[in-house]
Design a protein around this motif. Structure first.
Motif, PDB file in Angstrom:
ATOM      1  N   GLN A 104      -1.757  -8.886   5.686  1.00  0.00           N
ATOM      2  CA  GLN A 104      -0.830  -8.036   4.915  1.00  0.00           C
ATOM      3  C   GLN A 104      -0.938  -6.589   5.364  1.00  0.00           C
ATOM      4  O   GLN A 104      -2.033  -6.072   5.534  1.00  0.00           O
ATOM      5  CB  GLN A 104      -1.159  -8.109   3.424  1.00  0.00           C
ATOM      6  CG  GLN A 104      -0.715  -9.392   2.776  1.00  0.00           C
ATOM      7  CD  GLN A 104      -0.742  -9.294   1.248  1.00  0.00           C
ATOM      8  OE1 GLN A 104      -0.431  -8.263   0.663  1.00  0.00           O
ATOM      9  NE2 GLN A 104      -1.110 -10.390   0.614  1.00  0.00           N
ATOM     10  N   GLY A 105       0.216  -5.972   5.529  1.00  0.00           N
ATOM     11  CA  GLY A 105       0.247  -4.567   5.925  1.00  0.00           C
ATOM     12  C   GLY A 105       0.386  -4.381   7.429  1.00  0.00           C
ATOM     13  O   GLY A 105       0.699  -3.297   7.894  1.00  0.00           O
TER      14      GLY A 105
ATOM     15  N   ARG B 103      -0.584  -6.329  -6.063  1.00  0.00           N
ATOM     16  CA  ARG B 103       0.102  -5.139  -5.528  1.00  0.00           C
ATOM     17  C   ARG B 103       1.295  -4.777  -6.418  1.00  0.00           C
ATOM     18  O   ARG B 103       1.502  -3.614  -6.742  1.00  0.00           O
ATOM     19  CB  ARG B 103       0.560  -5.396  -4.106  1.00  0.00           C
ATOM     20  CG  ARG B 103      -0.629  -5.532  -3.178  1.00  0.00           C
ATOM     21  CD  ARG B 103      -0.204  -5.682  -1.746  1.00  0.00           C
ATOM     22  NE  ARG B 103      -1.380  -5.784  -0.919  1.00  0.00           N
ATOM     23  CZ  ARG B 103      -1.474  -5.312   0.315  1.00  0.00           C
ATOM     24  NH1 ARG B 103      -0.449  -4.722   0.858  1.00  0.00           N
ATOM     25  NH2 ARG B 103      -2.583  -5.441   0.983  1.00  0.00           N
TER      26      ARG B 103
ATOM     27  N   GLY C 183       2.230   4.399  12.193  1.00  0.00           N
ATOM     28  CA  GLY C 183       1.878   5.801  11.936  1.00  0.00           C
ATOM     29  C   GLY C 183       0.450   6.130  12.350  1.00  0.00           C
ATOM     30  O   GLY C 183       0.191   7.184  12.943  1.00  0.00           O
TER      31      GLY C 183
ATOM     32  N   ASN D  83       0.806  -1.215   0.000  1.00  0.00           N
ATOM     33  CA  ASN D  83       0.000   0.000   0.000  1.00  0.00           C
ATOM     34  C   ASN D  83       0.845   1.273   0.000  1.00  0.00           C
ATOM     35  O   ASN D  83       0.496   2.243  -0.665  1.00  0.00           O
ATOM     36  CB  ASN D  83      -0.970  -0.001   1.173  1.00  0.00           C
ATOM     37  CG  ASN D  83      -2.157  -0.911   0.903  1.00  0.00           C
ATOM     38  OD1 ASN D  83      -2.572  -1.070  -0.239  1.00  0.00           O
ATOM     39  ND2 ASN D  83      -2.686  -1.518   1.947  1.00  0.00           N
TER      40      ASN D  83
ATOM     41  N   TYR E 146      -1.210  -2.235  13.523  1.00  0.00           N
ATOM     42  CA  TYR E 146      -0.074  -1.406  13.094  1.00  0.00           C
ATOM     43  C   TYR E 146       0.731  -2.123  12.028  1.00  0.00           C
ATOM     44  O   TYR E 146       0.849  -3.343  12.015  1.00  0.00           O
ATOM     45  CB  TYR E 146       0.847  -1.048  14.270  1.00  0.00           C
ATOM     46  CG  TYR E 146       1.562  -2.248  14.887  1.00  0.00           C
ATOM     47  CD1 TYR E 146       1.007  -2.933  15.947  1.00  0.00           C
ATOM     48  CD2 TYR E 146       2.782  -2.703  14.373  1.00  0.00           C
ATOM     49  CE1 TYR E 146       1.644  -4.046  16.496  1.00  0.00           C
ATOM     50  CE2 TYR E 146       3.425  -3.800  14.920  1.00  0.00           C
ATOM     51  CZ  TYR E 146       2.849  -4.473  15.981  1.00  0.00           C
ATOM     52  OH  TYR E 146       3.480  -5.571  16.513  1.00  0.00           O
ATOM     53  N   GLY E 147       1.248  -1.270  11.105  1.00  0.00           N
ATOM     54  CA  GLY E 147       2.239  -1.744  10.142  1.00  0.00           C
ATOM     55  C   GLY E 147       3.516  -0.999  10.487  1.00  0.00           C
ATOM     56  O   GLY E 147       4.452  -1.526  11.074  1.00  0.00           O
TER      57      GLY E 147
HETATM   58  N1  PMP Z   1      -3.336  -2.335   6.923  1.00  0.00           N
HETATM   59  C1  PMP Z   1      -2.790  -2.283   5.708  1.00  0.00           C
HETATM   60  C2  PMP Z   1      -3.408  -3.084   4.609  1.00  0.00           C
HETATM   61  C3  PMP Z   1      -1.642  -1.511   5.492  1.00  0.00           C
HETATM   62  O1  PMP Z   1      -1.072  -1.481   4.276  1.00  0.00           O
HETATM   63  C4  PMP Z   1      -1.084  -0.786   6.574  1.00  0.00           C
HETATM   64  C5  PMP Z   1       0.149   0.034   6.372  1.00  0.00           C
HETATM   65  N2  PMP Z   1       1.329  -0.760   6.264  1.00  0.00           N
HETATM   66  C6  PMP Z   1      -1.681  -0.866   7.833  1.00  0.00           C
HETATM   67  C7  PMP Z   1      -2.821  -1.641   7.960  1.00  0.00           C
HETATM   68  C8  PMP Z   1      -1.096  -0.201   9.073  1.00  0.00           C
HETATM   69  O2  PMP Z   1      -0.959   1.177   9.050  1.00  0.00           O
HETATM   70  P1  PMP Z   1       0.260   1.903   9.771  1.00  0.00           P
HETATM   71  O3  PMP Z   1       1.483   1.702   8.907  1.00  0.00           O
HETATM   72  O4  PMP Z   1      -0.149   3.340   9.837  1.00  0.00           O
HETATM   73  O5  PMP Z   1       0.469   1.308  11.118  1.00  0.00           O
END
Ligand code: PMP
Length: 359
Positions: A247-248, A112, A191, A84, A187-188
């Motif tokens: 994922q993410g 992706r 942020g 993403n 969280y990924g």
């Molecule tokens: N879900 C998905 C599908 C993402 O791509 C992300 C970002 N990596 C997140 C959740 C988490 O967001 P953040 O990076 O702000 O913690």
């Protein structure tokens, strides 16, 4: 005009470029899935122009680097991303004229990669077994070797800052004068939780912040601190990490951007969720609410539902839906969704004499 016809008024403005449309995503009530004693809203980040919450971060990193001079006109941008962020960066770089190279572990979904390439980026794959750390090291090596601008989504101040200034503010504005008891997210990079944590702690300190991570990768819950370099990057993968299908979410290290939320106690409760529950709730959201989000959105709602079971009557909750389900066509999310007609569809087809497929 027929009475009762829905009308729309337009946005009341014209946009100078696609990037001006990032943010201002709606909070939407869940009507069929939530238990009666709570009200659940979801913040639908798939309304962003490139379909995910990471459009905010991409724009923020590029514009912060333009402002401080670390990104020069025409310079190549490089980043390690599970998708993403890469798609958001590809959109921002296309609109602003920067070449983009993305490094990505081969385990992430095919669409992706193709989406990023469609948006003009180059995608360099890294071996599955080297996990998130491998793709990250590759991006760093490419930046050092070629003098490219490394976006640093896991360390950049521009990450949480944009969530404080946009996502957090939007929540404050949309719930102004309204009850809000819980905010739920995974969280990924961290942020989302860090930026929204800053905004809500300052202006709505009564809202409980609930963070989730996959049951098979409970890095935060393990209590084991992350080893870091002097630049706050991970020095090694975290020992509590196991691969997971969300994922993410949760890379194989605790990101520096997330560390602020942990250190500042922005997290009131940590609730793990199993990957298959994320998949199941993503499907339910699609089929029972008409809300089309990916596995991480399903996982966030799964956590909200668990929380709802023990939340006091009248509680109001908000769950993040980070992206669109369309990004998962080649993944387990769509595994049971066939391309051929099933028995019930054949029954419908055969219920009238005309226009039948040969059997
Ligand atoms: N879900 C998905 C599908 C993402 O791509 C992300 C970002 N990596 C997140 C959740 C988490 O967001 P953040 O990076 O702000 O913690």
């Amino acid at each position: 005009m027929k009475s009762g016809t829905r009308t729309t008024a337009g946005r009341g403005r014209l946009y100078d470029d696609i990037l001006e449309t990032v943010g201002n995503t709606p909070c939407v009530r869940i009507n069929n899935l939530a238990p009666d004693h709570v009200t659940l809203y979801v913040k639908a980040e798939f309304f962003n122009p490139a379909g995910s919450v990471k459009d905010r971060l991409a724009l923020s990193i590029i514009e912060a680097a333009e402002r401080d001079g670390s990104l020069k006109p025409g310079q190549t941008v490089v980043e390690a991303t599970s998708g993403n962020t890469g798609i958001g960066l590809a959109m921002a770089c296309a609109a602003k004229g920067y070449p983009l190279v993305v490094t990505m572990a081969e385990s992430f979904s095919i669409e992706r990669r193709r989406l990023m390439r469609f948006l003009g980026a180059k995608v360099v794959l890294t071996p599955r077994e080297l996990k998130g750390f491998g793709m990250y090291e590759k991006a760093r090596e490419l930046a050092e070797t070629h003098g490219w601008f490394l976006a640093h989504q896991f360390e950049s101040e521009a990450n949480a800052d944009i969530h404080e200034a946009t996502t957090g503010r939007e929540i404050l504005a949309d719930f102004d004068g309204q009850r809000l008891d819980y905010f739920v997210t995974g969280y990924g990079t961290g942020g989302t939780i860090t930026g929204i944590g800053r905004a809500l702690r300052r202006e709505r300190p009564d809202v409980k912040l609930v963070l989730s991570e996959p049951t098979s990768a409970q890095l935060v819950a393990s209590g084991t601190p992350q080893e870091r370099t002097a630049e706050n990057e991970p020095a090694a993968g975290h020992p509590a990490f196991e691969p997971h299908p969300i994922q993410g979410w949760t890379p194989d290290f605790i990101p520096w951007v997330l560390q602020e939320a942990l250190d500042q106690s922005y997290v009131d409760e940590l609730i793990p969720v199993a990957g298959p529950d994320g998949i199941a709730w993503s499907r339910r959201l699609a089929q029972r609410e008409g809300i089309f989000t990916g596995v991480s959105g399903g996982a966030t709602v799964a956590v909200a539902m668990e929380l709802a079971e023990r939340a006091p009557a009248g509680s109001v909750m908000l769950a993040m839906l980070p992206d669109t389900g369309e990004r998962y066509l080649s993944t387990p999310l769509f595994e049971d969704i066939g391309a051929e007609m099933d028995a019930s569809e054949i029954e419908v087809m055969e219920s009238t004499p005309g226009f039948q497929m040969p059997r």
